[in-house]
Motif scaffolding. Structure first.
Motif, PDB file in Angstrom:
ATOM      1  N   GLU A  58       0.837  -1.209   0.000  1.00 50.09           N
ATOM      2  CA  GLU A  58       0.000   0.000   0.000  1.00 50.09           C
ATOM      3  C   GLU A  58       0.868   1.252   0.000  1.00 50.09           C
ATOM      4  OE1 GLU A  58      -3.155   0.516  -0.399  1.00 50.09           O
ATOM      5  OE2 GLU A  58      -3.938  -1.510  -0.249  1.00 50.09           O
ATOM      6  N   LYS A  59       1.928   1.254   0.806  1.00 51.61           N
ATOM      7  CA  LYS A  59       2.840   2.404   0.858  1.00 51.61           C
ATOM      8  C   LYS A  59       3.534   2.588  -0.486  1.00 51.61           C
ATOM      9  CE  LYS A  59       4.800   5.665   3.203  1.00 51.61           C
ATOM     10  NZ  LYS A  59       4.045   6.832   3.613  1.00 51.61           N
ATOM     11  N   LEU A  60       3.952   1.505  -1.094  1.00 51.34           N
ATOM     12  CA  LEU A  60       4.586   1.560  -2.401  1.00 51.34           C
ATOM     13  C   LEU A  60       3.636   2.155  -3.438  1.00 51.34           C
ATOM     14  CD1 LEU A  60       6.948   0.875  -4.290  1.00 51.34           C
ATOM     15  CD2 LEU A  60       5.991  -1.419  -4.496  1.00 51.34           C
ATOM     16  N   LYS A  61       2.391   1.732  -3.399  1.00 44.09           N
ATOM     17  CA  LYS A  61       1.384   2.255  -4.320  1.00 44.09           C
ATOM     18  C   LYS A  61       1.230   3.765  -4.150  1.00 44.09           C
ATOM     19  CE  LYS A  61      -3.449   1.865  -5.629  1.00 44.09           C
ATOM     20  NZ  LYS A  61      -4.742   1.286  -5.307  1.00 44.09           N
ATOM     21  N   GLU A  62       1.178   4.221  -2.911  1.00 42.80           N
ATOM     22  CA  GLU A  62       1.068   5.660  -2.637  1.00 42.80           C
ATOM     23  C   GLU A  62       2.244   6.419  -3.240  1.00 42.80           C
ATOM     24  OE1 GLU A  62       0.709   6.386   1.563  1.00 42.80           O
ATOM     25  OE2 GLU A  62      -0.955   4.966   1.743  1.00 42.80           O
ATOM     26  N   VAL A  63       3.446   5.887  -3.060  1.00 48.05           N
ATOM     27  CA  VAL A  63       4.647   6.548  -3.582  1.00 48.05           C
ATOM     28  C   VAL A  63       4.607   6.616  -5.105  1.00 48.05           C
ATOM     29  CG1 VAL A  63       7.155   6.340  -3.820  1.00 48.05           C
ATOM     30  CG2 VAL A  63       6.079   5.982  -1.591  1.00 48.05           C
ATOM     31  N   VAL A  64       4.243   5.516  -5.743  1.00 48.73           N
ATOM     32  CA  VAL A  64       4.178   5.476  -7.207  1.00 48.73           C
ATOM     33  C   VAL A  64       3.139   6.477  -7.712  1.00 48.73           C
ATOM     34  CG1 VAL A  64       3.577   4.042  -9.198  1.00 48.73           C
ATOM     35  CG2 VAL A  64       5.075   3.136  -7.424  1.00 48.73           C
ATOM     36  N   GLU A  65       1.951   6.486  -7.084  1.00 53.34           N
ATOM     37  CA  GLU A  65       0.902   7.414  -7.506  1.00 53.34           C
ATOM     38  C   GLU A  65       1.336   8.867  -7.317  1.00 53.34           C
ATOM     39  OE1 GLU A  65      -2.408   6.056  -5.173  1.00 53.34           O
ATOM     40  OE2 GLU A  65      -3.138   4.770  -6.789  1.00 53.34           O
ATOM     41  N   ARG A  66       1.991   9.135  -6.199  1.00 53.55           N
ATOM     42  CA  ARG A  66       2.438  10.503  -5.899  1.00 53.55           C
ATOM     43  C   ARG A  66       3.488  10.976  -6.907  1.00 53.55           C
ATOM     44  NH1 ARG A  66       3.000   9.914  -0.586  1.00 53.55           N
ATOM     45  NH2 ARG A  66       5.135   9.204  -0.724  1.00 53.55           N
ATOM     46  N   GLU A  76      -0.639  -1.354 -12.082  1.00 57.04           N
ATOM     47  CA  GLU A  76      -1.357  -2.609 -12.293  1.00 57.04           C
ATOM     48  C   GLU A  76      -0.665  -3.754 -11.553  1.00 57.04           C
ATOM     49  OE1 GLU A  76      -0.479  -0.526 -14.750  1.00 57.04           O
ATOM     50  OE2 GLU A  76      -2.433   0.200 -15.427  1.00 57.04           O
ATOM     51  N   GLU A  77       0.657  -3.755 -11.584  1.00 51.95           N
ATOM     52  CA  GLU A  77       1.418  -4.793 -10.884  1.00 51.95           C
ATOM     53  C   GLU A  77       1.220  -4.667  -9.376  1.00 51.95           C
ATOM     54  OE1 GLU A  77       4.076  -8.027 -10.269  1.00 51.95           O
ATOM     55  OE2 GLU A  77       2.813  -7.383 -11.922  1.00 51.95           O
ATOM     56  N   ILE A  78       1.195  -3.453  -8.869  1.00 53.87           N
ATOM     57  CA  ILE A  78       0.970  -3.238  -7.438  1.00 53.87           C
ATOM     58  C   ILE A  78      -0.431  -3.711  -7.061  1.00 53.87           C
ATOM     59  CG2 ILE A  78       0.712  -1.475  -5.647  1.00 53.87           C
ATOM     60  CD1 ILE A  78       3.005   0.048  -7.114  1.00 53.87           C
ATOM     61  N   GLU A  79      -1.416  -3.389  -7.882  1.00 45.99           N
ATOM     62  CA  GLU A  79      -2.791  -3.851  -7.625  1.00 45.99           C
ATOM     63  C   GLU A  79      -2.850  -5.376  -7.589  1.00 45.99           C
ATOM     64  OE1 GLU A  79      -5.474  -2.275  -6.804  1.00 45.99           O
ATOM     65  OE2 GLU A  79      -4.814  -0.222  -7.106  1.00 45.99           O
ATOM     66  N   ARG A  80      -2.118  -6.019  -8.500  1.00 43.63           N
ATOM     67  CA  ARG A  80      -2.079  -7.481  -8.522  1.00 43.63           C
ATOM     68  C   ARG A  80      -1.465  -8.011  -7.231  1.00 43.63           C
ATOM     69  NH1 ARG A  80       1.195 -11.378  -8.932  1.00 43.63           N
ATOM     70  NH2 ARG A  80       3.042 -10.153  -9.380  1.00 43.63           N
ATOM     71  N   LEU A  81      -0.399  -7.372  -6.756  1.00 43.53           N
ATOM     72  CA  LEU A  81       0.237  -7.790  -5.513  1.00 43.53           C
ATOM     73  C   LEU A  81      -0.697  -7.619  -4.319  1.00 43.53           C
ATOM     74  CD1 LEU A  81       3.808  -6.312  -6.072  1.00 43.53           C
ATOM     75  CD2 LEU A  81       3.180  -8.740  -6.028  1.00 43.53           C
ATOM     76  N   ILE A  82      -1.468  -6.539  -4.326  1.00 48.18           N
ATOM     77  CA  ILE A  82      -2.434  -6.318  -3.241  1.00 48.18           C
ATOM     78  C   ILE A  82      -3.473  -7.432  -3.242  1.00 48.18           C
ATOM     79  CG2 ILE A  82      -4.321  -4.819  -2.458  1.00 48.18           C
ATOM     80  CD1 ILE A  82      -2.560  -2.439  -3.379  1.00 48.18           C
ATOM     81  N   ARG A  83      -4.014  -7.770  -4.417  1.00 49.72           N
ATOM     82  CA  ARG A  83      -5.009  -8.854  -4.495  1.00 49.72           C
ATOM     83  C   ARG A  83      -4.406 -10.176  -4.031  1.00 49.72           C
ATOM     84  NH1 ARG A  83      -6.057  -6.058  -9.190  1.00 49.72           N
ATOM     85  NH2 ARG A  83      -4.954  -7.574 -10.469  1.00 49.72           N
TER      86      ARG A  83
END
Length: 91
Positions: A58-66, A76-83
């Protein structure tokens, strides 16, 4: 600090030196909270919840989005990892 519902709390009785109690009382007054809330706050800081893989993702996703989403496919890869992590936690 989020307040834990009473049903999820436990009562703990223990002894402490009077001098320590006085220091806790002063700290609680400075922070405008009860002694209990002060003790819980200090313990939460000293013993944080263990981080999970999902927390990291989740933190990684925030950093990438920011930072504009990174290269194509990163979100998309981060979303896959979250699932994937969610599936592991359900099992």
């Amino acid at each position: 600090m989020t307040k834990t519902p009473v049903a999820e709390q436990v009562q703990v009785n223990f002894r402490m030196p009077a001098e320590l109690r006085d220091r806790i009382k002063l700290a609680a007054e400075r922070n405008s909270r009860s002694m209990n809330a002060e003790i819980v706050s200090v313990l939460e800081e000293a013993f944080p919840k263990p981080k999970t893989g999902r927390d990291f993702i989740e933190k990684l996703k925030e950093v990438v989005e920011r930072n504009g989403g990174g290269e194509s496919g990163h979100l998309e890869e981060i979303e896959r990892l979250i699932r994937e992590q969610e599936a592991l936690e359900r099992d």
